[in-house]
Enzyme design. Sequence first.
Site, PDB file in Angstrom:
ATOM      1  CG  ASP A  14      -2.028   0.997   1.163  1.00 58.67           C
ATOM      2  OD1 ASP A  14      -2.190   1.621   0.105  1.00 58.67           O
ATOM      3  OD2 ASP A  14      -2.754   1.150   2.170  1.00 58.67           O
ATOM      4  CG  ASP A 108      -3.349   3.869  -3.573  1.00 64.59           C
ATOM      5  OD1 ASP A 108      -4.289   3.165  -3.988  1.00 64.59           O
ATOM      6  OD2 ASP A 108      -3.452   4.601  -2.567  1.00 64.59           O
ATOM      7  CD  GLU A 109      -5.529  -0.818  -1.414  1.00 64.54           C
ATOM      8  OE1 GLU A 109      -5.196  -1.586  -0.480  1.00 64.54           O
ATOM      9  OE2 GLU A 109      -6.533  -0.084  -1.358  1.00 64.54           O
TER      10      GLU A 109
END
Length: 368
Positions: A14, A108-109
């Site tokens: 993350d 983003d993860e």
Amino acid sequence: MENELPIRKIIHVDMDAFYASVAQLDDPTLRGKAIAVGGGGSRGVVSAASYEARKFGVRSAMSGVLAKKLCPHLIFVRTDFERYKEFSDTIRKIFFEYTDLVEPLSLDEAYLDVTENKKGNPSASLIALEIRNKIKEKTGLNASAGISINKFIAKVASDINKPNGQKTIPPEEVLDFLEQLDVKKFYGVGKVMKEKMYRHGIYTGKDLKGKSMEYLQEHFGKSGAYYYHIVRGIHTSKVKPERTRKSLAAERTFSENISSEIFMLERLEEIAAEVERRLKKSKVAGRTITLKIKYRDFTLQTRSKTLPLYIASKELIMEHVKDLLFQDEMSESVRLLGISMSNLNNEAPKKKEFPKEKSIDVQLKLDF
């Protein structure tokens, strides 16, 4: 206890305050300052906040007006999705250096299954560290990671040492870790569910584990079985490299509140056209239509209907959206309208996610 479930090595990566961190990276004058992405103007909503802003209580989905009250020196910056996508592509290339079992959750993860990996490294913890270092080297951004035996625990673990840290929960520590965890930390337990659990005297994983399946299903409905199993470390969902899209949507926030249903229909025509475009691009159709309405006081309402047949055209979508719009009277003027299509024709038949009468063997030792 006999081990019947496969023990996998899952990493949840993350990025730390991704949107805000990209803005600070691109503009050195913003580094170390409280910034919010989006949210500018009287009707803006914060998309992301830097850690400096979070110290003042600024959070994503918060109105820009409230964010500014909490943090008077807050700096608003515009979103730049082209730039975020550029960074995201670089980060994902790094993931694929280690495994093809990568399941992106957003820009983003992502989850990575490194049980068997391209580097032949038996330690998921060392792989996570390598990945984080490589992301920093190639992008200048910090990432955090959680490492454990399944996706649920890995995601919970990735929050523990944020920012710029990682946490490993090996097999032999899973049950103790879950028992000591506050239920509000369980992925899937939101504010409303947390308060409901607290009212039932369920504050920790240990409290949750003390409740029977019947009790949890009686008081928490279909989610009861989910809670029963996850607190026992049972979560069999695999890392899926190609995630099936479950819905498609489009929405618009208006510069001025609208109260006329004629104006609403005009806006909904535009939104339905965008939904049709996205459905055609993804080559899918849907059976469930949901109309999203946000009023001037930020109250959110959804109205849905499920059809016997799949549809994808703007005309058919609008036919049913009109029914939903006139289903009830509007209590206030409207600041946002949205249409989503779900129950798509790309969904495979649902399978039971949690096998009964199975558990992890806490004595199993793996190099994590």
